[in-house]
Each structure stands twice: as C-alpha cells, then as structure tokens.
Design a protein around this motif. Structure first.
Motif, mmCIF file in Angstrom:
data_model
loop_
_atom_site.group_PDB
_atom_site.id
_atom_site.type_symbol
_atom_site.label_atom_id
_atom_site.label_comp_id
_atom_site.label_asym_id
_atom_site.label_seq_id
_atom_site.Cartn_x
_atom_site.Cartn_y
_atom_site.Cartn_z
ATOM 1 N N ARG A 50 0.706 -1.224 0.016
ATOM 2 C CA ARG A 50 -0.640 -0.115 -0.134
ATOM 3 C C ARG A 50 0.884 0.964 -0.044
ATOM 4 N NH1 ARG A 50 -2.920 -3.697 -0.645
ATOM 5 N NH2 ARG A 50 -4.751 -3.815 -0.256
ATOM 6 N N ILE A 51 0.477 2.654 -0.893
ATOM 7 C CA ILE A 51 1.499 3.160 -0.873
ATOM 8 C C ILE A 51 0.848 4.158 0.454
ATOM 9 C CG2 ILE A 51 -0.475 5.020 -2.305
ATOM 10 C CD1 ILE A 51 3.425 4.909 -2.528
ATOM 11 N N LEU A 52 2.702 4.884 0.822
ATOM 12 C CA LEU A 52 2.803 5.073 1.522
ATOM 13 C C LEU A 52 2.390 6.911 1.731
ATOM 14 C CD1 LEU A 52 5.651 4.055 4.148
ATOM 15 C CD2 LEU A 52 2.845 3.564 4.352
ATOM 16 N N PRO A 53 1.187 7.938 2.658
ATOM 17 C CA PRO A 53 1.127 8.628 2.184
ATOM 18 C C PRO A 53 2.441 9.854 1.867
ATOM 19 C CG PRO A 53 0.006 8.757 4.077
ATOM 20 C CD PRO A 53 0.877 7.007 3.596
ATOM 21 N N GLU A 54 3.850 9.690 2.126
ATOM 22 C CA GLU A 54 4.868 10.718 2.172
ATOM 23 C C GLU A 54 5.530 9.940 0.677
ATOM 24 O OE1 GLU A 54 6.141 7.475 5.818
ATOM 25 O OE2 GLU A 54 4.286 8.529 4.921
ATOM 26 N N ALA A 55 4.614 9.305 -0.134
ATOM 27 C CA ALA A 55 5.285 9.335 -1.408
ATOM 28 C C ALA A 55 4.644 10.464 -1.938
ATOM 29 C CB ALA A 55 4.552 7.611 -1.641
ATOM 30 N N TYR A 56 3.615 10.685 -1.904
ATOM 31 C CA TYR A 56 3.225 11.835 -3.262
ATOM 32 C C TYR A 56 4.106 13.153 -3.658
ATOM 33 C CZ TYR A 56 -0.995 8.928 -4.174
ATOM 34 O OH TYR A 56 -1.613 7.898 -4.179
ATOM 35 N N GLY A 57 5.032 13.338 -2.006
ATOM 36 C CA GLY A 57 5.815 14.279 -2.281
ATOM 37 C C GLY A 57 7.010 13.997 -3.134
ATOM 38 N N GLU A 58 7.491 12.879 -2.920
ATOM 39 C CA GLU A 58 8.907 12.240 -3.722
ATOM 40 C C GLU A 58 8.213 12.007 -4.979
ATOM 41 O OE1 GLU A 58 11.819 11.981 -2.283
ATOM 42 O OE2 GLU A 58 11.298 12.753 -0.787
ATOM 43 N N ILE A 59 6.891 11.555 -5.515
ATOM 44 C CA ILE A 59 7.099 11.188 -7.028
ATOM 45 C C ILE A 59 6.969 12.383 -7.349
ATOM 46 C CG2 ILE A 59 4.801 10.194 -8.491
ATOM 47 C CD1 ILE A 59 4.309 8.190 -6.375
ATOM 48 N N GLN A 60 6.168 13.586 -6.351
ATOM 49 C CA GLN A 60 5.474 14.850 -7.320
ATOM 50 C C GLN A 60 7.294 15.502 -8.129
ATOM 51 O OE1 GLN A 60 4.916 18.053 -4.805
ATOM 52 N NE2 GLN A 60 3.162 18.668 -6.349
ATOM 53 N N LYS A 61 8.734 15.214 -7.485
ATOM 54 C CA LYS A 61 9.835 15.495 -8.377
ATOM 55 C C LYS A 61 10.058 15.351 -9.418
ATOM 56 C CE LYS A 61 11.566 15.741 -3.270
ATOM 57 N NZ LYS A 61 13.149 15.577 -2.152
#
Length: 457
Positions: A158-169
């Motif tokens: 399951r994706i963790l919420p903090e992943a989205y900030g990294e993916i945005q890069k």
C-alpha cells in the motif's frame, strides 16, 4: 504532462515494443511511461510473471532452478534480439536475477515478491534502452528512485502518504521516464508488490503524484465495453464513464481495471483514458469525475462468482440494539470482510467471498452466531453470483428496476436477492452461479438492444 501505462499484451514482443514506442513519441506530453511485464504472445503462451513465479517455486521447493531461470532469460532475450539491442542488457538482467535469488533464497515470501517484480523491472530497462536507441532522451527510473514508498507486507503493498511528495519531484526530470509498475520499496528497503492489477495501481499513483493532465492506460481493446464481450456480439462501447460507475463495474468483475487502481486519480480528479495499443487512433473510453448525461440510464453490466450468503433469522431482530454490530464483530474477529448486507425486520443476510470460509472459519463463525446472538436459524447458501447493473442515470429514470426483474424472469433466472446502494448508482442481483451468464445477457439485451418498431401496413 501525461502518464501513460502499457499492459502486458502491449509489450509481449519486439513488434509490440515498436508500437508502444511510436505511441509514446507521437505525443510530447507522454513523458512518464509505466510498464507491465511481457504478457502472452499467443493464446497458449505463458506470461513472464508466471515464469518468474515458477522460478521462485523451483528455488523454494527444490525444482529445476537452472531450467526455470533459463526460461525467464530466454523470454527477455527474444525481445532484446527483436529490438536489436546490445547483448550486455541480457547479461545485466541475468546478473540482477541471480543477485535477488542469492539475497532472498531463504525467505520464501520476499523471494517471490522480488522475482515477480522483475518482470516489470527488467521490461522498463529494455524500454528505456530501446527509446534511447531511437535517439530519444529516455531514463529507466526504479520505483525506489521514483519515490514509491510502500508498506512492508509481501504481495500486498500500500502506498504511504509521504510517497506523493517524492513522486512529485519527477516533474522536474528531463526526457522520457520509464518506470516499472507493480511494486515499490518499503522503508526497510524490501521490494514489495501490489495486489492484482498492480501495474494499473502504480500508474494511477504516479499520475496522482505528478498531478498529470491525464492518465492513459493502453491495453488490447478499443474501449471499455458495457458487458463482457465474450457473452454478446458487438457489445456497446462506453465513450465516457464516471469514476463511481467504473468503481462499481471493476468491483463486479470488469477486467479492465482492478477497483483499487482508480483511487489515487479519483482523489486528484485526474481523467483516465483507456486506449488500444494496436489501434491507438481510436478515441477509447474516458473515465472522469463527472460525465455528460447521454440519456442512457445504465452504462454497464458486470458479474462475479464465488460468493456465499450467511442467512440469519431471529424474531424481533429489528428491536435488538447492537445486533448488526455484534454480527459484524464476529466476522471482523476472523478477518472476514463483507460485500453486501440485505436485511428484513426479522432476518439478515451477509454476503461474503467463499474463500473467507476456509480453514475452519465457517464452523467458528456459525457457532458464535448461534451461541452469542441466540438466533433461531442460521444457514449458509453457496454457489452464488452477483450481477451488477450500473449507471448514474438510474435514479432519475422510472422503470429501471422493473425492466431488470422482467428480463430475468423471462429468461428463467431466479433472483435470490436484490440490493441497491444509497447512491443509486448500482443495483445488485444475487443469482445461482449456473445462471449468471444468462442473467447478464438478458439484462444487457433489456437495456442496450434497441426495440424494433413494427412494420406499418
């Protein structure tokens, strides 16, 4: 920016790879590409993921490990030769697989996850190399580098919420980025795969993370059909469908999308377009937050099998405070999720997937229901199928339900139960498994087959 995902049939061989490359290069906004493992090249072929599962099984259970490994390598070798890429790429794939095997050999669950993920992982490297060979700036980006941080349960990432900030890069990267689908990395550094439909989940997560203009999902059909195309001739094509409608249909057995795969793009309201790799000029089906009304109350009909129903009877059940809560707590204690709960004043049914009643769970659940809830009767009905009629226009249209019941009656299909959600986007009919295809066909013809006008004298 568009995120574009290609399924296994789109990447089964070198010819398909070339089609995919042409699609990517036809639109400069297709900057992030998510790939599946190579699928079947023909009906009797074996998917690469299945070859990798066989390899893991051979290692764990003392089979012919060398033969299984060579089967995987040969599959990639054929693609590499067809694309006229450097043989060093195959050597790199072999070395990587051997490293995974050596590292996870004594951990069955981790070994299986790592090897299953290799189909997508190595395919992404091949696609990046092929695009580079065509003179494009293309980069393989591992899920770890992309920021796909997930939970650590093997096979159930399951994706963790903090992943989205990294993916945005990823938005700041240049060139075409090729990312393998199906898996991420836990905070402990483990490779962890998503459940079924994993590459679709990856594409959706990345599209949401970079806030893409659109998420294009390429498969092997021109559009999403309103019914299983194996059941009817010339099925109706859906040009546009809402997230909620697609969620209902995916849950009910539509194979185009696993129902969990839409969640990230739904939250961000990113439109999804399902298109055909072999016919990319076709408009496909758009999945959107809100669709334009088209006068058709029903958009699709789907079905799923392998359900059973726990049927409970108790006089004055409706006056007993906490009865439903206590019943669901019993299921919760056994780790059982429920699908539907149709009820009356003195009876209640709980629909679950049949596999939940394995390993002694059925006996324990029924015993607790009898003793703790003091019911008059509890029985389990098996071999049930659920047929779902879906459409946001149903709640504004008179006669939708009666049309369904008449169609099923005329087809000789016995309705075991009916359930309609409060949103009125779907109606569910429970039928015997043996009648499910007949039920779907009769409902499809009731809603989608035009009635011919009688010939005037």
């Amino acid at each position: 920016m568009k995120v574009v995902k290609f399924g296994g049939s789109s990447l089964a061989n070198g010819t398909q790879f070339r089609k995919v490359a042409n699609i990517i290069l036809a639109d400069k906004e297709r900057r992030i590409v998510v790939v599946s493992a190579p699928g079947k090249r023909h009906e009797n072929d074996i998917k690469t993921t299945d070859l990798l599962i066989n390899l893991a099984d051979s290692i764990t259970n003392g089979g012919n490990e060398s033969l299984a490994l060579n089967g995987v390598l040969e599959r990639f070798a054929v693609i590499i030769r067809e694309l006229e890429l450097n043989d060093n790429l195959l050597t790199s794939i072999e070395n990587h697989l051997n490293e995974l095997i050596d590292f996870y050999r004594n951990d069955e669950a981790r070994l299986l996850d790592a090897l299953k993920a290799s189909g997508e992982n190595q395919n992404a490297k091949i696609m990046a190399a092929f695009l580079s060979n065509l003179g494009e700036e293309a980069h393989y980006v591992s899920p770890k580098e992309a920021g796909m941080i997930v939970t650590d349960q093997p096979g159930n990432a399951r994706i963790l919420p903090e992943a989205y900030g990294e993916i945005q890069k990823l938005r700041n990267r240049s060139g075409i980025l090729v990312i393998p689908g199906f898996f991420g990395y836990s905070k402990l550094g483990n490779i962890v795969t998503f459940p079924r439909g994993g590459s679709d989940i990856s594409g959706s997560i990345i599209a949401a993370g970079v806030e893409a203009e659109e998420y294009e999902n390429f498969t092997d059909v021109d559009s999403v059909y309103s019914v299983n195309p194996n059941l009817v001739e010339n099925p109706h094509e859906m040009k546009e469908i809402s997230y909620q409608e697609m969620r209902e249909l995916a849950y009910s057995g539509f194979s185009v999308f696993h129902d969990e795969a839409l969640q990230p793009v739904v939250i961000k309201k990113i439109p999804v377009t399902v298109k055909n790799t072999n016919h990319p000029e076709a408009p496909g089906t758009r999945i959107v937050s809100r669709r334009s009304p088209n006068g058709q109350p029903v958009v699709g009909i789907a079905s799923d099998k392998d359900f059973c129903s726990i049927n409970i009877t108790k006089y004055l059940m409706n006056t007993e405070v906490g009865f439903g809560r206590h019943l669901l707590e019993i299921l919760e204690d056994e780790g059982i999720s429920f699908e539907h709960t149709p009820s009356g004043i003195d009876n209640m049914s709980v629909i679950i997937k049949s596999h939940h009643f394995e390993n002694g769970k059925e006996e324990r659940v029924l015993h607790r229901i009898k003793t703790e809830l003091s019911v008059e009767d509890v029985q389990v009905e098996r071999n049930l199928a659920m047929v779902m009629v879906v459409g946001e226009g149903m709640f504004k249209t008179l006669g939708v339900a009666s049309k369904a019941t008449v169609a099923l009656s005329e087809a000789g299909v016995n309705i075991k139960m009916i359930n309609q959600g409060s949103s009125e986007v779907s109606m569910m009919f429970g039928v015997d498994e043996k009648d499910v295809d007949l039920a779907v066909k009769s409902l499809y013809h009731a809603y989608f087959t035009a009635v011919e006008e009688p010939t005037k004298a």
